[in-house]
Write a protein that holds these residues in place. Sequence first.
Motif, PDB file in Angstrom:
ATOM      1  N   ILE A 103       0.811  -1.224   0.000  1.00 33.54           N
ATOM      2  CA  ILE A 103       0.000   0.000   0.000  1.00 33.54           C
ATOM      3  C   ILE A 103       0.844   1.274   0.000  1.00 33.54           C
ATOM      4  N   ALA A 104       2.145   1.181   0.239  1.00 31.10           N
ATOM      5  CA  ALA A 104       2.982   2.383   0.202  1.00 31.10           C
ATOM      6  C   ALA A 104       4.445   1.995   0.125  1.00 31.10           C
ATOM      7  N   GLU A 105       5.231   2.901  -0.445  1.00 31.24           N
ATOM      8  CA  GLU A 105       6.681   2.722  -0.509  1.00 31.24           C
ATOM      9  C   GLU A 105       7.355   4.000  -0.024  1.00 31.24           C
ATOM     10  N   PHE A 106       8.523   3.827   0.620  1.00 33.34           N
ATOM     11  CA  PHE A 106       9.273   4.963   1.129  1.00 33.34           C
ATOM     12  C   PHE A 106      10.744   4.768   0.790  1.00 33.34           C
ATOM     13  N   PRO A 107      11.503   5.857   0.712  1.00 31.59           N
ATOM     14  CA  PRO A 107      12.939   5.714   0.427  1.00 31.59           C
ATOM     15  C   PRO A 107      13.670   5.091   1.602  1.00 31.59           C
ATOM     16  N   LYS A 108      14.940   4.800   1.409  1.00 31.33           N
ATOM     17  CA  LYS A 108      15.747   4.187   2.475  1.00 31.33           C
ATOM     18  C   LYS A 108      16.024   5.204   3.586  1.00 31.33           C
ATOM     19  N   ASP A 109      16.595   4.704   4.673  1.00 36.72           N
ATOM     20  CA  ASP A 109      16.998   5.530   5.818  1.00 36.72           C
ATOM     21  C   ASP A 109      15.815   6.220   6.480  1.00 36.72           C
ATOM     22  N   VAL A 110      14.692   5.516   6.598  1.00 35.73           N
ATOM     23  CA  VAL A 110      13.566   6.043   7.360  1.00 35.73           C
ATOM     24  C   VAL A 110      13.262   5.094   8.507  1.00 35.73           C
ATOM     25  N   LYS A 111      12.642   5.630   9.549  1.00 34.58           N
ATOM     26  CA  LYS A 111      12.137   4.849  10.657  1.00 34.58           C
ATOM     27  C   LYS A 111      10.619   4.950  10.644  1.00 34.58           C
ATOM     28  N   ILE A 112       9.946   3.831  10.947  1.00 35.05           N
ATOM     29  CA  ILE A 112       8.485   3.802  10.962  1.00 35.05           C
ATOM     30  C   ILE A 112       8.015   3.290  12.314  1.00 35.05           C
ATOM     31  N   LYS A 113       7.092   4.038  12.938  1.00 33.26           N
ATOM     32  CA  LYS A 113       6.492   3.606  14.199  1.00 33.26           C
ATOM     33  C   LYS A 113       4.981   3.694  14.074  1.00 33.26           C
ATOM     34  N   PHE A 114       4.282   2.635  14.576  1.00 32.37           N
ATOM     35  CA  PHE A 114       2.833   2.545  14.484  1.00 32.37           C
ATOM     36  C   PHE A 114       2.179   2.986  15.791  1.00 32.37           C
ATOM     37  N   SER A 115       0.938   3.441  15.685  1.00 35.25           N
ATOM     38  CA  SER A 115       0.125   3.653  16.875  1.00 35.25           C
ATOM     39  C   SER A 115      -0.379   2.302  17.366  1.00 35.25           C
ATOM     40  N   GLY A 116      -0.823   2.273  18.629  1.00 36.49           N
ATOM     41  CA  GLY A 116      -1.266   1.014  19.213  1.00 36.49           C
ATOM     42  C   GLY A 116      -2.491   0.433  18.550  1.00 36.49           C
ATOM     43  N   ASP A 117      -3.393   1.302  18.041  1.00 39.01           N
ATOM     44  CA  ASP A 117      -4.614   0.796  17.410  1.00 39.01           C
ATOM     45  C   ASP A 117      -4.417   0.439  15.943  1.00 39.01           C
ATOM     46  N   GLY A 118      -3.223   0.683  15.406  1.00 38.10           N
ATOM     47  CA  GLY A 118      -2.921   0.286  14.038  1.00 38.10           C
ATOM     48  C   GLY A 118      -3.477   1.196  12.974  1.00 38.10           C
ATOM     49  N   LYS A 119      -4.002   2.365  13.344  1.00 36.92           N
ATOM     50  CA  LYS A 119      -4.619   3.254  12.358  1.00 36.92           C
ATOM     51  C   LYS A 119      -3.689   4.355  11.871  1.00 36.92           C
ATOM     52  N   THR A 120      -2.626   4.609  12.635  1.00 38.33           N
ATOM     53  CA  THR A 120      -1.738   5.733  12.327  1.00 38.33           C
ATOM     54  C   THR A 120      -0.291   5.276  12.392  1.00 38.33           C
ATOM     55  N   LEU A 121       0.558   5.947  11.619  1.00 39.50           N
ATOM     56  CA  LEU A 121       1.982   5.671  11.719  1.00 39.50           C
ATOM     57  C   LEU A 121       2.756   6.974  11.590  1.00 39.50           C
ATOM     58  N   ILE A 122       3.993   6.939  12.068  1.00 38.82           N
ATOM     59  CA  ILE A 122       4.892   8.080  11.932  1.00 38.82           C
ATOM     60  C   ILE A 122       6.084   7.646  11.098  1.00 38.82           C
TER      61      ILE A 122
END
Length: 744
Positions: A334-353
Amino acid sequence: MKTKPILTILVLLVLFISHLPSIPAQDYTQMHLPDGAKARLGKGAIIDVQLSPDNKRLAISSYAGVWLYDVSTNAQNTPLIKFDPQFASQIVFSPDSRILAISRYDKTIHFWNSDTGELRLKMDTPEGPFTSLKFSPDSKIIIVQNRSDVIWLLNVSTGKQITTFNPNLPKLDPKTYRTWLRAADAYVDEKGDYIIGAGKKDGSISLRSGKNNDEISQLVSHTYDSESLPIQSSRPYYHDPDVKDGAPYIKWVNSLNFAPDGKTLVSTANYRRALKGGSEGQGGPTEIWDVSTGKQLAVLQWGIEVTFSGDGKTLAILDDKGSALWDVPSRRKIAEFPKDVKIKFSGDGKTLIIIDNDGYKIWNIATQQEIAKHTQVIEWLENSPEHLLLSHDGTILVTADRNGVVALRDTQDTMQLRALITGYNNPFTTIAFSHDGKYLVSGGDVGSQIQIWNANNHKKWKSITNSISSLAITKDNAFLIGERIMSKSESEIRVWDIATGEQMNVFTIKDVFRDRSFTSFDNGKVIALHNKSVLTPYGEKLAIETHAGIEVWDIHNKKLINTFPKVGKRVVVSALSPDGNILAVGSEDAIDLWDTQTRKQVKIKTAKNLQESVLGAFGLNESRIYALTFSSDGKTLAAALQNKVVHLWEIPNNRPQNILKHDATVSRLAFSPNGKLLACGDASGRISLWDLASGQLLTTYNGHGFFISGLKFTPDGKTLASIGGGDIQGDNTGTILLWDIPSK
C-alpha cells in the motif's frame, strides 16, 4: 431553618480553601534520597518511554528508576513511583491502562496502580531478568520471557503461575551446544486461550497449544520463492547447505514474534554448525508465516527489519534500499518509502509516523494520506529515534531528546506542546566543583551537554552544548577546560567562559589511543577502567594516552612537555599530581612514577612475590591497579587493587603508609581537600569513607546500585559528589548524588 447556617459554612469553607497557599510541586532532587545523601541531580539517562493506552499517564524508565506522570496536569515534578537504584529492564502498561508492570534487574516484577502510584503486587522470579513483558487483551494475564526464551504466563491479580514453557526441548548435547538457545514466543487471545511458538532442532517451528502443550502445527520452509506475499528483497537470500569439511550447517531459529492479533508470525534464522568449543555460522532468512494455515507468506534476506501495526493488519518492511507497507489480509503493498527512514505505528494500528533526516510525517493508514508534517531538521532524530512513539489512538506524539527533555505533541499540530518534562540526562563521564564551591560542573560523552549546577540549591544554572570526557576549572573559577573526543584518534582541548558559555580557545592532540580496556569486577560487573585523559585540578596540565605513550601537555602554552612509555601489557589507569609534576601510571602489577620535567622514574611493585609477578604478565594475579589518585598536597598516592584492598604510599620516598580492606573491588578514589579522609567507591555501588589518621571506617554510603564511576569532594570537604556506572559498557546512570560528610 437549618439550610441558611449550612450554606454559610459552605461559603466560608470555599473561601478558606481558595486562600490556602498553593502546594509547590515536589522537588525531585530531594525525593526518596538514600541515607546520608542530601540531593540528587538528574533523573537518570532515559531507557524507555511509554504512554498509557488512555493517554492519561506517561511512564519514563531511567537508570535512576521509573517515573510516572499525570499528562493532563503537566506534573513534571510529581512522580508517582519513587526512585529505585534497581532500574527496570522492561516497562509496559496493561491494555486497560490501570496497571504499569515493571521488570527489574533484581529478578522481580512489580505491578503498580497507574492511578494512585501504589504497589499492587511484587513477584520474585528467580529465572529473571526478563527481556519481554506482554499483557493479554483483557489485562488479566501477563506473558514474561527471559534471556533463555523461557516463557511464563502469570495471573496479574494473584501473581500465580498459569503455565511455564521451556523451549530447550529436546535437549541438545551440552558439551557441543551449550550456548545455543531455542527461540520462543507466546500469544494470548481475547478469551484467554494461548498459543506458543518454538524453534525446533531441525530449523522448523512448532506451534503448540498452551492448554495441553500439544503440537497444533509445524511450520516448515519449502521454498525461497513465496507467492503468498510477493515481497521482493533487494538481495535475494541464498544459502548453500553443502559442506565439504567438518560438521554440516543446520538452520537455527534465532527469534520468533507473533503479530499483535496473533494471526501472523515472524521468524529469523541463521545457519550454524557446532565446532569444538563453539560454533560458526552465516546469515539466514527472515520469514513471515500465517499462523492458522501454517503457510509461508514471505522469505526475506537476513537482517531485514519487520514491524507490525498495533492491530497486526499492516506490516512495515525496512530494507537498506527502501521501505514498504503491506496490508496483510489482502497481501497488497500500500505504500513505498525511500531508504533511511524509521516507521512507528500507533497502538490501534490506524496511524503511523515516518521519520527521516528532514523531520517526521504522521500518516493515516486507511486513507494513506498525510495528517501532519514537521520538516524542521532535528539533530536527535538521527541519533535517538527509539525515544519517539505514537499514542495508542495516534493523537499524541511523544519525543525524548538527547538533552533529557520529554515532550508530548498533538499530531494534528506538531508544534503545539501538550506537556514538557525535564531533568533527564545522558550518562555523566566527569564531574568537578568550582574552587569557591558555588557550582558543580558535569560533562558527558557524545550527545551530552556540559551542565553547570548551583551547588547550594541544586538547580541547573547553565548548559553548554558540547560533550567532554574530562574537565577542570581554572583557579579563578572563570574558565572551564575539557577534552572532547573528535574521532578515533583525535581529541580537542577546549576552553569555555563559564559565565557566557562561549568557547575561548581550542587545540588538537593527534594519534590518541582509543582502545577501551574492559575488566570484570568481583561481582561480575564490567567497566572501562582507564581514564584516557587526566587533568590537574586547575587545568594547567593534561596527561593523555597516545599510541606513542602517555603524553603530558602544558595546556596554557599548548605545548607537549614529555612522552612517557607505557608499562606492562597495557595501561590500566593513570593519575597526575595536583601540580602536574608527577605522573603515576598503573598496569597489571606495578605503578610507575615519572617526574614530568626530568623524566626520572620510580617503580612501585604491587605484586608480593615472583610467582605473582609472573601471573601478572598474563593478567591472572590480584595486583592489577583499578584506581589511582593523589592527595591535594601531592604527598600521598592511593591505589586500589583487584584484591579489594587500597594501598597508600608516602610520596616522594614511596614508603607504604596504610592498607584499607574492602568487601568489594574499589573502582574510584578521592581524597578530601585537607587529605584527612579518603572516599573509596566500589564495584557494588558502596562508598566507604575512611579516616586516614586512625585507619578507621567513618561511614558507608549506598545509593547508586552499580559500581562507582566518579567521586569528587567540595573544596570545603563537607560534601561528596558521586556518579554510578549503569551498564556493561561502563556508562553511568545519569544521576549525581551529593552526600553529607559527617563530623568526627
